[in-house]
Each structure stands twice: as structure tokens, then as C-alpha cells.
Design a protein around this motif. Sequence first.
Motif, PDB file in Angstrom:
ATOM      1  N   ASP A  43      39.741  56.120 -30.123  1.00  0.00           N
ATOM      2  CA  ASP A  43      40.100  55.209 -28.538  1.00  0.00           C
ATOM      3  C   ASP A  43      39.442  54.860 -27.390  1.00  0.00           C
ATOM      4  O   ASP A  43      39.439  54.620 -26.850  1.00  0.00           O
ATOM      5  N   GLY A  44      37.693  55.576 -28.457  1.00  0.00           N
ATOM      6  CA  GLY A  44      36.474  54.367 -27.176  1.00  0.00           C
ATOM      7  C   GLY A  44      37.062  55.805 -25.712  1.00  0.00           C
ATOM      8  O   GLY A  44      36.110  54.771 -25.187  1.00  0.00           O
ATOM      9  N   HIS A  45      37.027  56.537 -26.065  1.00  0.00           N
ATOM     10  CA  HIS A  45      37.393  57.154 -25.212  1.00  0.00           C
ATOM     11  C   HIS A  45      36.464  58.879 -25.126  1.00  0.00           C
ATOM     12  O   HIS A  45      36.213  59.577 -24.810  1.00  0.00           O
ATOM     13  N   PHE A  46      37.622  59.175 -26.094  1.00  0.00           N
ATOM     14  CA  PHE A  46      37.194  60.793 -26.647  1.00  0.00           C
ATOM     15  C   PHE A  46      36.552  60.947 -27.635  1.00  0.00           C
ATOM     16  O   PHE A  46      35.539  61.589 -28.153  1.00  0.00           O
ATOM     17  N   VAL A  47      36.382  59.567 -28.517  1.00  0.00           N
ATOM     18  CA  VAL A  47      35.076  59.458 -29.481  1.00  0.00           C
ATOM     19  C   VAL A  47      34.594  57.622 -29.356  1.00  0.00           C
ATOM     20  O   VAL A  47      35.309  56.839 -28.941  1.00  0.00           O
ATOM     21  N   PRO A  48      33.739  57.814 -29.458  1.00  0.00           N
ATOM     22  CA  PRO A  48      32.483  56.069 -29.644  1.00  0.00           C
ATOM     23  C   PRO A  48      32.732  55.278 -30.483  1.00  0.00           C
ATOM     24  O   PRO A  48      32.244  54.834 -30.625  1.00  0.00           O
ATOM     25  N   ASN A  49      34.086  55.029 -30.460  1.00  0.00           N
ATOM     26  CA  ASN A  49      34.727  54.152 -31.496  1.00  0.00           C
ATOM     27  C   ASN A  49      36.479  53.471 -31.173  1.00  0.00           C
ATOM     28  O   ASN A  49      36.659  54.781 -31.041  1.00  0.00           O
ATOM     29  N   LEU A  50      36.651  52.457 -31.923  1.00  0.00           N
ATOM     30  CA  LEU A  50      38.246  51.994 -31.726  1.00  0.00           C
ATOM     31  C   LEU A  50      38.288  51.522 -32.710  1.00  0.00           C
ATOM     32  O   LEU A  50      38.194  51.402 -33.475  1.00  0.00           O
ATOM     33  N   THR A  51      39.747  51.963 -33.164  1.00  0.00           N
ATOM     34  CA  THR A  51      40.676  52.097 -34.466  1.00  0.00           C
ATOM     35  C   THR A  51      41.669  51.534 -34.162  1.00  0.00           C
ATOM     36  O   THR A  51      41.708  50.355 -33.807  1.00  0.00           O
ATOM     37  N   PHE A  52      42.086  52.310 -34.752  1.00  0.00           N
ATOM     38  CA  PHE A  52      44.142  51.829 -34.811  1.00  0.00           C
ATOM     39  C   PHE A  52      44.876  52.268 -33.938  1.00  0.00           C
ATOM     40  O   PHE A  52      45.109  53.136 -33.597  1.00  0.00           O
ATOM     41  N   GLY A  53      45.544  51.578 -32.894  1.00  0.00           N
ATOM     42  CA  GLY A  53      47.036  51.864 -32.445  1.00  0.00           C
ATOM     43  C   GLY A  53      48.272  51.650 -33.111  1.00  0.00           C
ATOM     44  O   GLY A  53      48.506  51.534 -33.991  1.00  0.00           O
ATOM     45  N   PRO A  54      49.384  51.967 -32.564  1.00  0.00           N
ATOM     46  CA  PRO A  54      50.657  52.096 -33.043  1.00  0.00           C
ATOM     47  C   PRO A  54      51.650  51.510 -33.753  1.00  0.00           C
ATOM     48  O   PRO A  54      51.453  51.182 -34.946  1.00  0.00           O
ATOM     49  N   PRO A  55      50.436  49.950 -33.696  1.00  0.00           N
ATOM     50  CA  PRO A  55      51.065  48.187 -33.990  1.00  0.00           C
ATOM     51  C   PRO A  55      50.690  48.411 -35.606  1.00  0.00           C
ATOM     52  O   PRO A  55      51.271  48.058 -36.340  1.00  0.00           O
ATOM     53  N   LEU A  67      44.780  61.019 -34.982  1.00  0.00           N
ATOM     54  CA  LEU A  67      44.905  61.029 -33.658  1.00  0.00           C
ATOM     55  C   LEU A  67      43.797  62.130 -32.272  1.00  0.00           C
ATOM     56  O   LEU A  67      43.073  62.966 -31.945  1.00  0.00           O
ATOM     57  N   MET A  68      42.326  60.676 -32.458  1.00  0.00           N
ATOM     58  CA  MET A  68      41.081  61.198 -32.034  1.00  0.00           C
ATOM     59  C   MET A  68      40.789  60.030 -30.635  1.00  0.00           C
ATOM     60  O   MET A  68      40.704  59.610 -30.874  1.00  0.00           O
ATOM     61  N   ILE A  69      41.854  60.889 -29.886  1.00  0.00           N
ATOM     62  CA  ILE A  69      42.199  59.873 -28.645  1.00  0.00           C
ATOM     63  C   ILE A  69      42.755  61.488 -27.599  1.00  0.00           C
ATOM     64  O   ILE A  69      43.103  62.081 -28.133  1.00  0.00           O
ATOM     65  N   ALA A  70      42.545  60.439 -26.468  1.00  0.00           N
ATOM     66  CA  ALA A  70      42.124  61.430 -25.081  1.00  0.00           C
ATOM     67  C   ALA A  70      43.062  60.658 -23.502  1.00  0.00           C
ATOM     68  O   ALA A  70      42.306  59.819 -23.840  1.00  0.00           O
ATOM     69  N   PRO A  71      44.447  60.672 -23.274  1.00  0.00           N
ATOM     70  CA  PRO A  71      45.587  61.574 -23.677  1.00  0.00           C
ATOM     71  C   PRO A  71      45.818  61.409 -25.239  1.00  0.00           C
ATOM     72  O   PRO A  71      46.237  60.314 -25.122  1.00  0.00           O
ATOM     73  N   VAL A  72      46.607  62.753 -25.144  1.00  0.00           N
ATOM     74  CA  VAL A  72      47.431  61.948 -26.181  1.00  0.00           C
ATOM     75  C   VAL A  72      49.270  62.020 -26.175  1.00  0.00           C
ATOM     76  O   VAL A  72      49.875  61.282 -26.814  1.00  0.00           O
ATOM     77  N   ASP A  73      49.293  62.733 -25.209  1.00  0.00           N
ATOM     78  CA  ASP A  73      51.036  62.916 -25.167  1.00  0.00           C
ATOM     79  C   ASP A  73      51.890  61.475 -25.337  1.00  0.00           C
ATOM     80  O   ASP A  73      53.053  61.464 -25.825  1.00  0.00           O
ATOM     81  N   PRO A  74      50.923  60.798 -24.137  1.00  0.00           N
ATOM     82  CA  PRO A  74      51.503  59.604 -24.248  1.00  0.00           C
ATOM     83  C   PRO A  74      51.808  58.703 -25.144  1.00  0.00           C
ATOM     84  O   PRO A  74      52.681  57.891 -25.380  1.00  0.00           O
ATOM     85  N   TYR A  75      51.626  58.963 -26.364  1.00  0.00           N
ATOM     86  CA  TYR A  75      51.747  57.870 -27.880  1.00  0.00           C
ATOM     87  C   TYR A  75      52.308  58.849 -28.765  1.00  0.00           C
ATOM     88  O   TYR A  75      52.043  57.834 -29.609  1.00  0.00           O
ATOM     89  N   ILE A  76      52.635  60.077 -28.389  1.00  0.00           N
ATOM     90  CA  ILE A  76      52.952  60.984 -29.599  1.00  0.00           C
ATOM     91  C   ILE A  76      54.381  59.768 -29.537  1.00  0.00           C
ATOM     92  O   ILE A  76      54.262  59.723 -31.373  1.00  0.00           O
ATOM     93  N   GLU A  77      55.488  60.201 -29.575  1.00  0.00           N
ATOM     94  CA  GLU A  77      55.973  59.373 -29.841  1.00  0.00           C
ATOM     95  C   GLU A  77      55.928  57.683 -30.487  1.00  0.00           C
ATOM     96  O   GLU A  77      56.836  57.440 -31.559  1.00  0.00           O
TER      97      GLU A  77
END
Length: 230
Positions: A42-54, A71-81
Motif C-alpha cells: 500500500d505504499g504506507h505499511f511498506v514502501p512499495n505499491l502493487t495490487f488492489g482488489p480489482p 496483505l502488507m497494508i494498514a489499515p486492513v479491516d476496510p479492505y477485507i471484504e
Amino acid sequence: MTLDRSIKIAPSILSADFANFGAEIEAIEAQGADWVHVDVMDGHFVPNLTFGPPAVKAFRPHVKTFMDVHLMIAPVDPYIEAFAEAGADMLTTHIEAGPHIHRTLQAIRANGVKAGLALNPGTGLGDVAHLLDMIDMVCVMTVNPGFGGQSFIESQIDKVRALRAMIGDRPIHIEIDGGVTPETAPRVVEAGADVLVAGSAVFKGGSVSEPGVYGQNIRAIRDAAEAARA
Ligand code: DX5
Ligand code: ZN
């Protein structure tokens, strides 16, 4: 049912050709991959950006085995579904990603997917003891997350050994992520790992027009790992 602790090789498509994911996934599966590992950054939890749900949704029809989404993202919960609906078989969340890891793991299973718990190299095992009945896998990071092609961090081997003892008979996989090669794989397997993520060591030298190289690379890791069990 007892857990399948056979060695599973999970190529990370972070090292694939980004213009050709469908064919890359099909090539690694045809060449012996057991799982497909998808690194979400996500470029926030880790210093790189890759894939989203689509993107994960687009990979799904190409994955015939098991889609292991890290998932190397923060926050996590809003994206789980969204990641569950995109077709992940397992969602692995970092214990360092927020203050409510218990809630996050509950939400992952509530969305009908398997739950993995990842630990950065600097994180100890203490809190994991309280989460063992909520997880299907622990991912021990053997590099600091964010990039492929980094060197394996030796100090994590003792963590794997201690984790294996902590897990006992519980149906929980131990995955290793980072710097896995035919040289490092037997050492983590001997310590108790059964799922080996490998990016650069699988994709190096190959391509969709030369997929046999992926097969040779996967076999080299698997043979070295299985020899450590013999
Ligand atoms: C690192 C990722 C890994 C990475 C592994 O943040 O989680 O899955 O792609 O790459 P290699 O095998 O090249 O170390
Ligand atoms: Zn990963």
C-alpha cells in the motif's frame, strides 16, 4: 482431518512480468507451483505499491491451485471484504498492521476465507500464542517486507523452530517469505516450515515463452527442501 504438511512452493508473482499476469500464473502452475502468492502493498505499511482488489479479481480465473494473498497494508479491516470477494483463498495480515489483530482475524474468517498471520523479522512470537485458534497459517518474514530479491535474514530460523514447537498438533501452516532459494529452503524446512514463498528464485531466467526454467527453479527448491525432511 490432519493438516497437509507436505512442502508447498508458492511463487510470488511480484517477480512475474507485470504485463502478462494471466499467462505467468498459468505457466508457474503448469510447472509445478502448489500455491500462487500475491503480494498486496500500500505504499504506507511498506514502501512499495502493487495490487488492489480489482487486480486480485483479474488473477482469480487463472489460479487453479490456491490463491495466497499477503496483505502488507494498514489499515486492513476496510479492505477485507473486497479482497475476499475478489477470490482470495487465504488472506494473510500483519500482526504489526494495527492495534486490533484479533478483530482483523475474526473478520477474515467471517468473510469465508482462511486467515494467515504474518510477522516481520523484528517481531517476536509472544502475542501469537493468543491467536492460535484463529489462524490457518503463520507467515514468518525472512526479509523486511516491501521488495523481492532481498537477502534472507538468518536470525529467523530460530523463530521458525520456536513457532513450530508452539503450534504442536494444531492445523496451522508455517510459511516462509523472503530470500527463499535452494540454499535457504532446507534450513527453514528443517526448522518446521511447510510453505515456501519464492519470487526471484522461481522467475529468474524464465519467461512464458521459456516456462521450463520456472519448472527447473521450482524443482530445485522443492528437492532441496524435501531432502531436509528425509
Ligand atoms: C516481500 C514479499 C515477498 C517477495 C519475496 O515483501 O512479501 O513475497 O516477493 O521475494 P523473493 O523471493 O525474491 O525474496
Ligand atoms: Zn509475500
